[in-house]
Design an enzyme around this catalytic site. Structure first.
Site, PDB file in Angstrom:
ATOM      1  CE1 TYR A   1      33.185  37.863  42.799  1.00  0.00           C
ATOM      2  CE2 TYR A   1      31.779  36.200  43.811  1.00  0.00           C
ATOM      3  CZ  TYR A   1      31.965  37.489  43.345  1.00  0.00           C
ATOM      4  OH  TYR A   1      30.925  38.400  43.409  1.00  0.00           O
TER       5      TYR A   1
ATOM      6  NE  ARG B   1      26.923  38.414  36.757  1.00  0.00           N
ATOM      7  CZ  ARG B   1      27.106  39.573  37.380  1.00  0.00           C
ATOM      8  NH1 ARG B   1      26.913  39.648  38.670  1.00  0.00           N
ATOM      9  NH2 ARG B   1      27.490  40.655  36.722  1.00  0.00           N
TER      10      ARG B   1
END
Ligand code: NAD
Ligand code: UDP
Length: 311
Positions: free
Chosen positions: A144, A185
Site C-alpha cells: 500500500y 479500520r
C-alpha cells in the site's frame, strides 16, 4: 456541465464525493470493481439522470471524454489491502498509469488520493508535506505505502515529461457513514463492536495515536483542491486533533453507553506509532480547515451503523 470520473466511486469516500459532485450539477461517472465498495453506497445515486456506473478495474485501460478525474480506487483498510498485496500494488501503479494516460488524452485534471501512509512510521511530528517519510519497503504494509509513493512519483513524472495537469492529496485517517461494517479500520471496528456489546479489540497497548477527519470535511478539501488552479500539491488533508487509540475506544463506548470491555491484541507489524497532519498548506492554498468535531462526527457514524448492522 463537467464530466467527472470518480474511480473507487462505490467505496466509502468515493460514494460521498459522487453525491457532492452530482449535487453541484456535474455528470458523474463512477468506476469501480467492487472489491471493497458496495452497490448500497450508490443505490440512491443510480436514480440520478447524470450518474453513470462503470464496472471496471483500473489496472485495465479506460478511455472516455472527461474533464476531471478523482483517482480513489484502491483498498484502504490494512486487512483488505493485505489480502492480495500484489493486486494492491498493481492497482496503485498500473491504475495511476491508466488514469494519467486518460488525463493526457483528453486534457483532464487528475487528482490522486494519496495517503499519510507515505510518511510511514514518521520521525517528524506533526507531518509536513516536505517530510520524505520513514517507510519499510519490504514489510506487510509496503504494498500500500510503496504503491502510493510510486503513484506520486508517476504523477510528478507525467507532469514534468508531458505537462499533465495533476494534483496530489495526502489523506489522513477519515471516517463516517458508508464505511463497510467489515471494513476492518479502527473507527468502524470499535463502533460495530460497541453496538453489539462485543469486546473492543485494541491492537498493542493502545497508546499509538491517529488524527481522525470526518468525511464531509475531507470531501470539501478534495473538491477545493481539484478546483484550485496552479497548485499541484502534495497537500495534507486531515484533522490535526490527535488522540490515542485507547482514548478513541473510551469515547465510542461512552457515546454508545456500551457494556463492551477492552481487550488487547498483538500490534500488527510496522503499525505507525503516531500520526498527525500539519495542515498549514491546506489552510493557505485552499482556505480549508476541518469543521466537524469528533464527537459530532462519531454520533453521525454511530447512527449509520445502528441502521446498517443487525446487533
Ligand atoms: P474503500 O475501500 O471504501 O474504497 C475503495 C474503492 O476502490 C472501493 O469501492 C473498491 O471496490 C475500489 N477499488 C479497489 N481496487 C480497485 C480497482 N483495481 N479497480 C477499480 N476499483 C477498485 O476505501 P476509502 O476509504 O473510500 O478510500 C478511498 C481512497 O482514499 C483510497 O485510494 C485510499 O487509499 C485513500 N485514502 C483513504 C483514507 C481513509 O482514511 N479513508 C486515508 C488515506 C487515503
Ligand atoms: N486498531 C485497533 N483495533 C482495531 C483496528 C485498528 O487497535 O480493531 C489500531 C491499528 O493497529 C492502528 C490504529 O488502530 O494503530 C488505526 O488503524 P486503522 O487500520 O484504522 O488505520 P491505519 O493504521 O492505516 O492508520
Amino acid at each position: 456541465m463537467k464530466r467527472i470520473l470518480v474511480t473507487g466511486g462505490a467505496g466509502f469516500i468515493g460514494s460521498h464525493l459522487c453525491k457532492r459532485l452530482l449535487d453541484e450539477g456535474n455528470y458523474v461517472i463512477c468506476l469501480d470493481n467492487f472489491f471493497t465498495g458496495s452497490i448500497e453506497n450508490i443505490e440512491k445515486l443510480q436514480k440520478h439522470p447524470h450518474f453513470e456506473l462503470v464496472e471496471h478495474d483500473i489496472t485495465e485501460e479506460y478511455f472516455t471524454v472527461i474533464d476531471q478525474i478523482y483517482n480513489l480506487a484502491c483498498p484502504a483498510s490494512p486487512p483488505h489491502y493485505q489480502y492480495n498485496p500484489v493486486k494492491t500494488i498493481r492497482t496503485s501503479v498500473m491504475g495511476i498509469i491508466n488514469m494519467l494516460e486518460l488525463a493526457n488524452k483528453y486534457g483532464a485534471t487528475l487528482l490522486q488520493a494519496s495517503t499519510s501512509e507515505i510518511y510511514g512510521d514518521p520521525l517528524v511530528h506533526p507531518q509536513t508535506e516536505s517530510y520524505w517519510g520513514n517507510v519499510n519497503p519490504i514489510g506487510v504494509r509496503s504494498c500500500y505505502d510503496e504503491g502510493k509513493r510510486c503513484a506520486e512519483t508517476l504523477m510528478m513524472d507525467y507532469r514534468r515529461q508531458f505537462g499533465t495537469d495533476v494534483k496530489i492529496v495526502r489523506i489522513f485517517n477519515t471516517y463516517g457513514p458508508n464505511m463497510h461494517p467489515n471494513d476492518g479500520r479502527v473507527v468502524s471496528n470499535f463502533i460495530v463492536q460497541a453496538l453489539r456489546g462485543d469486546d473492543i479489540t485494541i491492537y498493542g497497548n493502545g497508546n499509538q495515536t491517529r488524527s481522525f477527519c470526518y468525511i464531509s470535511d475531507l470531501v470539501e478539501g478534495l473538491v477545493r483542491m481539484m478546483n484550485t488552479p496552479n497548485f499541484t500539491g502534495p497537500v495534507n488533508l486531515g484533522n490535526p486533533e490527535e488522540r490515542t487509540i485507547k482514548d478513541l475506544a473510551s469515547l465510542i463506548i461512552e457515546l454508545i453507553h456500551s457494556k463492551s470491555k477492552l481487550v488487547f491484541k498483538p500490534l500488527p507489524s510496522d503499525d505507525p506509532v503516531k500520526r498527525k497532519p500539519d495542515i498549514t498548506l491546506a489552510g493557505d492554498k485552499l482556505k480549508w480547515n476541518p469543521a466537524i468535531d469528533i464527537q459530532d462526527g462519531l454520533k453521525e457514524t454511530i447512527e449509520y451503523f445502528k441502521n446498517k448492522i443487525t446487533v
